[in-house]
Design a protein around this motif. Structure first.
Motif, PDB file in Angstrom:
ATOM      1  N   MET A  80      10.414  34.378  16.427  1.00 34.34           N
ATOM      2  CA  MET A  80      10.411  35.055  15.144  1.00 34.34           C
ATOM      3  C   MET A  80       9.738  34.188  14.083  1.00 34.34           C
ATOM      4  O   MET A  80       9.024  34.697  13.239  1.00 34.34           O
ATOM      5  CB  MET A  80      11.865  35.384  14.772  1.00 34.34           C
ATOM      6  CG  MET A  80      11.999  36.157  13.516  1.00 34.34           C
ATOM      7  SD  MET A  80      11.323  37.797  13.739  1.00 34.34           S
ATOM      8  CE  MET A  80      11.679  38.516  12.201  1.00 34.34           C
ATOM      9  N   LYS A  81       9.982  32.869  14.183  1.00 37.39           N
ATOM     10  CA  LYS A  81       9.405  31.957  13.203  1.00 37.39           C
ATOM     11  C   LYS A  81       7.880  31.969  13.295  1.00 37.39           C
ATOM     12  O   LYS A  81       7.197  31.972  12.268  1.00 37.39           O
ATOM     13  CB  LYS A  81       9.954  30.557  13.438  1.00 37.39           C
ATOM     14  CG  LYS A  81       9.448  29.527  12.456  1.00 37.39           C
ATOM     15  CD  LYS A  81      10.148  28.209  12.622  1.00 37.39           C
ATOM     16  CE  LYS A  81       9.502  27.416  13.708  1.00 37.39           C
ATOM     17  NZ  LYS A  81       9.991  26.039  13.816  1.00 37.39           N
ATOM     18  N   TYR A  82       7.354  31.995  14.520  1.00 35.73           N
ATOM     19  CA  TYR A  82       5.909  31.988  14.699  1.00 35.73           C
ATOM     20  C   TYR A  82       5.283  33.277  14.182  1.00 35.73           C
ATOM     21  O   TYR A  82       4.175  33.263  13.640  1.00 35.73           O
ATOM     22  CB  TYR A  82       5.564  31.791  16.174  1.00 35.73           C
ATOM     23  CG  TYR A  82       6.003  30.454  16.698  1.00 35.73           C
ATOM     24  CD1 TYR A  82       5.447  29.284  16.217  1.00 35.73           C
ATOM     25  CD2 TYR A  82       7.001  30.358  17.658  1.00 35.73           C
ATOM     26  CE1 TYR A  82       5.845  28.047  16.678  1.00 35.73           C
ATOM     27  CE2 TYR A  82       7.415  29.130  18.131  1.00 35.73           C
ATOM     28  CZ  TYR A  82       6.833  27.975  17.644  1.00 35.73           C
ATOM     29  OH  TYR A  82       7.241  26.758  18.100  1.00 35.73           O
ATOM     30  N   PHE A  83       5.999  34.372  14.319  1.00 27.44           N
ATOM     31  CA  PHE A  83       5.503  35.645  13.801  1.00 27.44           C
ATOM     32  C   PHE A  83       5.393  35.599  12.283  1.00 27.44           C
ATOM     33  O   PHE A  83       4.388  36.034  11.712  1.00 27.44           O
ATOM     34  CB  PHE A  83       6.420  36.789  14.244  1.00 27.44           C
ATOM     35  CG  PHE A  83       6.032  38.116  13.673  1.00 27.44           C
ATOM     36  CD1 PHE A  83       4.916  38.789  14.160  1.00 27.44           C
ATOM     37  CD2 PHE A  83       6.763  38.694  12.645  1.00 27.44           C
ATOM     38  CE1 PHE A  83       4.538  40.010  13.634  1.00 27.44           C
ATOM     39  CE2 PHE A  83       6.387  39.911  12.110  1.00 27.44           C
ATOM     40  CZ  PHE A  83       5.277  40.569  12.609  1.00 27.44           C
ATOM     41  N   ILE A  84       6.397  35.054  11.628  1.00 28.99           N
ATOM     42  CA  ILE A  84       6.386  34.963  10.160  1.00 28.99           C
ATOM     43  C   ILE A  84       5.255  34.063   9.695  1.00 28.99           C
ATOM     44  O   ILE A  84       4.545  34.387   8.739  1.00 28.99           O
ATOM     45  CB  ILE A  84       7.756  34.486   9.637  1.00 28.99           C
ATOM     46  CG1 ILE A  84       8.811  35.561   9.911  1.00 28.99           C
ATOM     47  CG2 ILE A  84       7.693  34.158   8.152  1.00 28.99           C
ATOM     48  CD1 ILE A  84      10.221  35.135   9.604  1.00 28.99           C
TER      49      ILE A  84
END
Length: 95
Positions: free
Chosen positions: A1-5
């Motif tokens: 999720m962090k990489y998507f943000i």
């Protein structure tokens, strides 16, 4: 999720730079050490942004890889030291 943000934020910044460049459709002169060229402002902004992003990404990748290798090395050293402990003292420290 962090990489998507992070990917969304970078894409938004790139889009913002392109929008800024589209509103400022001027020719800029860039002087090199031995040459000089005229380019459109959006092209210059996109090139500088992407080159800065790629350089920063490569530097971060280098440091992350170095830290992972150091962690792996220290983990192996710790396992080797734990294997050298006498069995009775290892059980005493767990209790």
């Amino acid at each position: 999720m962090k990489y998507f943000i992070v990917t969304v934020v970078v894409a938004l910044l790139f889009f913002l730079a392109l929008m800024f460049g589209a509103r400022n459709d001027q020719m800029v002169t860039i002087s090199y050490f031995v040459a000089q060229g005229e380019y459109r402002l959006p092209v210059v902004l996109a090139t500088v942004f992407m080159s800065g992003f790629i350089i920063s990404w490569l530097m971060a990748l280098y440091h992350i890889t170095r830290m992972r290798l150091a962690l792996r090395r220290k983990t192996r050293q710790l396992e080797k030291l734990e294997s050298l402990l006498p069995v009775s003292s290892a059980k005493e420290t767990e209790a």
